[in-house]
Design an enzyme around this catalytic site. Structure first.
Site, PDB file in Angstrom:
ATOM      1  N   ASN A 187      38.604  19.911  30.066  1.00  0.00           N
ATOM      2  CA  ASN A 187      38.715  20.493  28.726  1.00  0.00           C
ATOM      3  C   ASN A 187      39.700  21.657  28.673  1.00  0.00           C
ATOM      4  OD1 ASN A 187      35.344  19.793  28.790  1.00  0.00           O
ATOM      5  ND2 ASN A 187      36.650  18.824  27.271  1.00  0.00           N
ATOM      6  N   VAL A 247      42.110  26.564  26.524  1.00  0.00           N
ATOM      7  CA  VAL A 247      40.763  26.013  26.546  1.00  0.00           C
ATOM      8  C   VAL A 247      40.484  25.233  25.271  1.00  0.00           C
ATOM      9  CG1 VAL A 247      38.301  26.603  26.634  1.00  0.00           C
ATOM     10  CG2 VAL A 247      39.952  27.923  27.976  1.00  0.00           C
ATOM     11  N   CYS A 248      39.902  24.057  25.432  1.00  0.00           N
ATOM     12  CA  CYS A 248      39.476  23.220  24.309  1.00  0.00           C
ATOM     13  C   CYS A 248      37.949  23.316  24.236  1.00  0.00           C
ATOM     14  CB  CYS A 248      39.920  21.775  24.532  1.00  0.00           C
ATOM     15  SG  CYS A 248      39.392  20.644  23.245  1.00  0.00           S
ATOM     16  N   LEU A 249      37.453  24.127  23.303  1.00  0.00           N
ATOM     17  CA  LEU A 249      36.026  24.377  23.152  1.00  0.00           C
ATOM     18  C   LEU A 249      35.702  24.409  21.662  1.00  0.00           C
ATOM     19  CD1 LEU A 249      33.280  25.229  24.445  1.00  0.00           C
ATOM     20  CD2 LEU A 249      34.104  27.593  24.365  1.00  0.00           C
TER      21      LEU A 249
END
Length: 159
Positions: free
Chosen positions: A86, A93-95
């Site tokens: 992710n 960051v992919c959150l």
């Protein structure tokens, strides 16, 4: 939103962090060589959670705030080529709590950092940012875990 709102909120966040923050975490605004503080860039350390493959690592993360904060989420960046399904190759960051649909102005720096720590050991395969790591996570979980443990050694505990 005015410049004062973002910086005012970040000053509050800094005070709150100094009074009470999770053990092992570090979050502080950037300090220039002249000693001035840039509240818009925070250098952080996220400890790997005990009992996970991330344990033993202290992972550097930089938060980049804009003048639109807290209306807009900060960009959260690990070092380039950080190993996680992710995390984009750029380190971004992919959150969900950081994207436009998931962000809420009430989310704090503390919540962001704890959320990123949770994401490390509980990746979201439904939203991969890095296809190679995703493939490894799905097809060869043992190798994915080995790579995570290897990466933890690159970021040893703070002394």
């Amino acid at each position: 939103m005015s410049t004062g709102v973002a910086r005012g909120r970040l000053s509050e966040e800094r005070r709150a962090w100094r009074k009470n923050h999770p053990h092992g975490f570090v979050a502080k605004p950037e300090t220039a060589p002249d000693g001035s503080v840039n509240l818009m860039v925070w250098h952080c350390i996220i400890p790997g959670k005990a009992g996970t493959d991330w344990e033993g690592g202290n992972y550097p993360l930089t938060l980049y705030f804009t003048e639109d904060y807290p209306s807009k989420a900060p960009k959260c960046m690990f070092p380039k080529d950080f190993f996680h399904l992710n995390v984009y190759g750029s380190g971004m960051v992919c959150l969900s709590i950081l994207n436009e649909d998931g962000w809420r102005p009430s989310i704090t720096v503390r919540q962001i950092l704890v959320g990123v720590q949770d994401l490390l050991h509980q990746p979201n395969p439904a939203s991969p940012a890095n296809y190679d790591e995703y493939e490894l996570f799905v097809k060869d979980p043992a190798e994915y875990q080995r790579r995570v443990r290897q990466q933890a050694k690159q970021y040893p505990p703070l002394v």
